[in-house]
Design an enzyme around this catalytic site. Structure first.
Site, PDB file in Angstrom:
ATOM      1  N   HIS A   1      52.906 -14.962 -26.407  1.00 39.49           N
ATOM      2  CA  HIS A   1      51.785 -14.737 -25.063  1.00 39.49           C
ATOM      3  C   HIS A   1      52.656 -15.694 -24.132  1.00 39.49           C
ATOM      4  O   HIS A   1      52.285 -15.737 -23.026  1.00 39.49           O
ATOM      5  CB  HIS A   1      50.588 -15.256 -25.274  1.00 39.49           C
ATOM      6  CG  HIS A   1      49.613 -14.358 -26.191  1.00 39.49           C
ATOM      7  ND1 HIS A   1      48.622 -14.507 -26.889  1.00 39.49           N
ATOM      8  CD2 HIS A   1      49.906 -13.064 -26.545  1.00 39.49           C
ATOM      9  CE1 HIS A   1      48.191 -13.603 -27.600  1.00 39.49           C
ATOM     10  NE2 HIS A   1      48.941 -12.614 -27.590  1.00 39.49           N
TER      11      HIS A   1
ATOM     12  N   CYS B   1      73.098 -15.583 -11.234  1.00 37.25           N
ATOM     13  CA  CYS B   1      73.294 -14.315 -10.623  1.00 37.25           C
ATOM     14  C   CYS B   1      72.503 -14.080  -9.343  1.00 37.25           C
ATOM     15  O   CYS B   1      72.508 -12.910  -8.723  1.00 37.25           O
ATOM     16  CB  CYS B   1      72.861 -13.000 -11.597  1.00 37.25           C
ATOM     17  SG  CYS B   1      71.337 -12.743 -12.018  1.00 37.25           S
TER      18      CYS B   1
ATOM     19  N   CYS C   1      65.450 -14.717 -15.850  1.00 38.58           N
ATOM     20  CA  CYS C   1      65.967 -13.969 -14.920  1.00 38.58           C
ATOM     21  C   CYS C   1      65.866 -12.452 -15.157  1.00 38.58           C
ATOM     22  O   CYS C   1      66.160 -11.870 -16.173  1.00 38.58           O
ATOM     23  CB  CYS C   1      67.446 -14.207 -14.461  1.00 38.58           C
ATOM     24  SG  CYS C   1      68.261 -12.983 -13.601  1.00 38.58           S
TER      25      CYS C   1
END
Ligand SMILES: [Zn+2]
Length: 386
Positions: free
Chosen positions: A126, A167, A134
């Site tokens: 959970h 990124c 990301c």
């Protein structure tokens, strides 16, 4: 996930066995653990109640109080300050000794990871309120603060507002809300472990949330495999259990460890610090990043001070006047988030001219019991991405 059972007063009622009964079942469970080839554990909120983390369905649990129109008084800090319980630490020892092959947890409090369970050997079905990831490249981040999207928007909006250091993709929290499906990889690994298991111990779960409760069910339904349930309240899988134990998780696990002749280690908070030195035309650059023990990027510092300059945002970057000549030392003062009252720590990094002094890492261990830090330089080269 969803509820699978109707909740009435009887399902909330807690039952306790006598010390003698618990002792006898603990002895038998220790023997089963010793003989097992693939032992797994499934945990719920009941394992963390003695750490000060509220459970959901106990008499003073979150949902029980909400059903009575009352609200639970907790602060968001409470799970960050909680010390892992004896049951948590017993599982760490069993895992490091090779007896516990896999851990599946429904808890979002992050205590299993913080207690020292290997990241590869756990499915947090959970989520974890200290873990975000990301959505573009998948990199995970651990935070020493609550990394959960604001509930003022909507619980189904998982964007935390932070971005990936690699990124720049959006970071999302890892929390699974009711009606949402479980994350694919942790789910697959949990069921894979259940299919291999010859012994599954449930600690502190009322097993009413699907599909998480299907993990112990898989073990309970298989011939030759044993399901042992330790919970104070009835569970829908009680009929499948080879042993049913009505005890608190700590009371059972302390006894089991005695019978296994294993000591329960004290909790130590472990963090790692990566240092990267780069020579410049004048002076040098020092970049400092925080990591968890398994290389996951981790935020646990409020600030870093080097040569009277303070950096408060990650990565901590310092342009220093010192030229990189053999023997030069850098005094690095670390200020932590301080959930366990950990004091500042000053680390001295010495450059001796070798490449291994340009990029290295330190293991930082804090014992809340002794209120002291120990540090050690790590020998292995870093494998992390950041
Ligand atoms: Zn990314």
């Amino acid at each position: 996930m969803a509820f699978s059972a109707h909740h009435d007063e009887d399902s909330v009622k807690e039952h306790f066995e006598t010390d003698e009964q618990i002792e006898s079942k603990a002895r038998s469970l220790a023997t089963q653990i010793r003989k097992s080839k693939h032992f797994i554990v499934f945990t719920g909120a009941g394992i963390a109640t003695s750490a000060g983390v509220p459970d959901f369905r106990g008499p003073s649990g979150k949902w029980t109080l909400e059903a009575q129109g009352k609200r639970l008084q907790t602060s968001s800090q409470c799970t960050l300050q909680a010390i892992p319980t004896q049951a948590h630490m017993a599982l760490v020892k069993l895992q490091h000794d090779g007896k516990l092959k896999y851990l599946v947890s429904q808890n979002c409090d992050g205590l299993h990871r913080r207690s020292g369970i290997d990241a590869d050997c756990i499915s947090e079905l959970h989520g974890n309120s200290n873990r975000e990831f990301c959505i573009r490249c998948g990199t995970e981040y651990l935070r020493d603060f609550r990394a959960v999207a604001s509930h003022e928007k909507t619980v189904f909006n998982h964007r935390t507002g932070r971005r990936c250091a690699l990124c720049r993709g959006d970071l999302h929290d890892s929390i699974v809300h009711f009606t949402e499906s479980l994350p694919q990889i942790p789910k697959e690994r949990a069921f894979d472990a259940a299919r291999k298991a010859d012994l599954c111990l449930v600690l502190g779960s009322s097993l009413t949330v699907t599909p998480a409760n299907e993990v112990p069910e898989v073990v309970g339904q298989r011939r030759g495999a044993k399901l042992v349930i330790c919970n104070l309240q009835k569970t829908p899988l009680d009929g499948l259990a080879s042993t049913r134990i009505w005890a608190k998780a700590d009371d059972l696990m302390v006894r089991v460890m005695q019978h296994l002749e294993l000591s329960i280690p004290a909790f130590v908070l472990r963090r790692r610090l990566k240092l990267q030195l780069t020579p410049k035309a004048r002076g040098c650059q020092l970049v400092i990043t925080g990591l968890d023990v398994d290389d996951t990027p981790a935020t646990f510092l409020q600030s870093v001070k080097v040569e009277r300059r303070t950096a408060k945002t990650e990565p901590y970057i310092f342009e220093l006047r010192d030229d990189l000549v053999s023997g030069v030392e850098f005094m690095i003062e670390l200020q932590f988030m301080g959930h366990y009252g950990e004091p500042n720590l000053t680390l001295t990094h010495r450059y001796n001219g070798g490449w291994e002094d340009l990029q290295c890492s330190y293991l930082l261990s804090y014992s809340p019991q002794n209120a002291s830090w120990t540090t050690s330089r790590e020998a292995q080269p870093l494998s992390g991405q950041l």
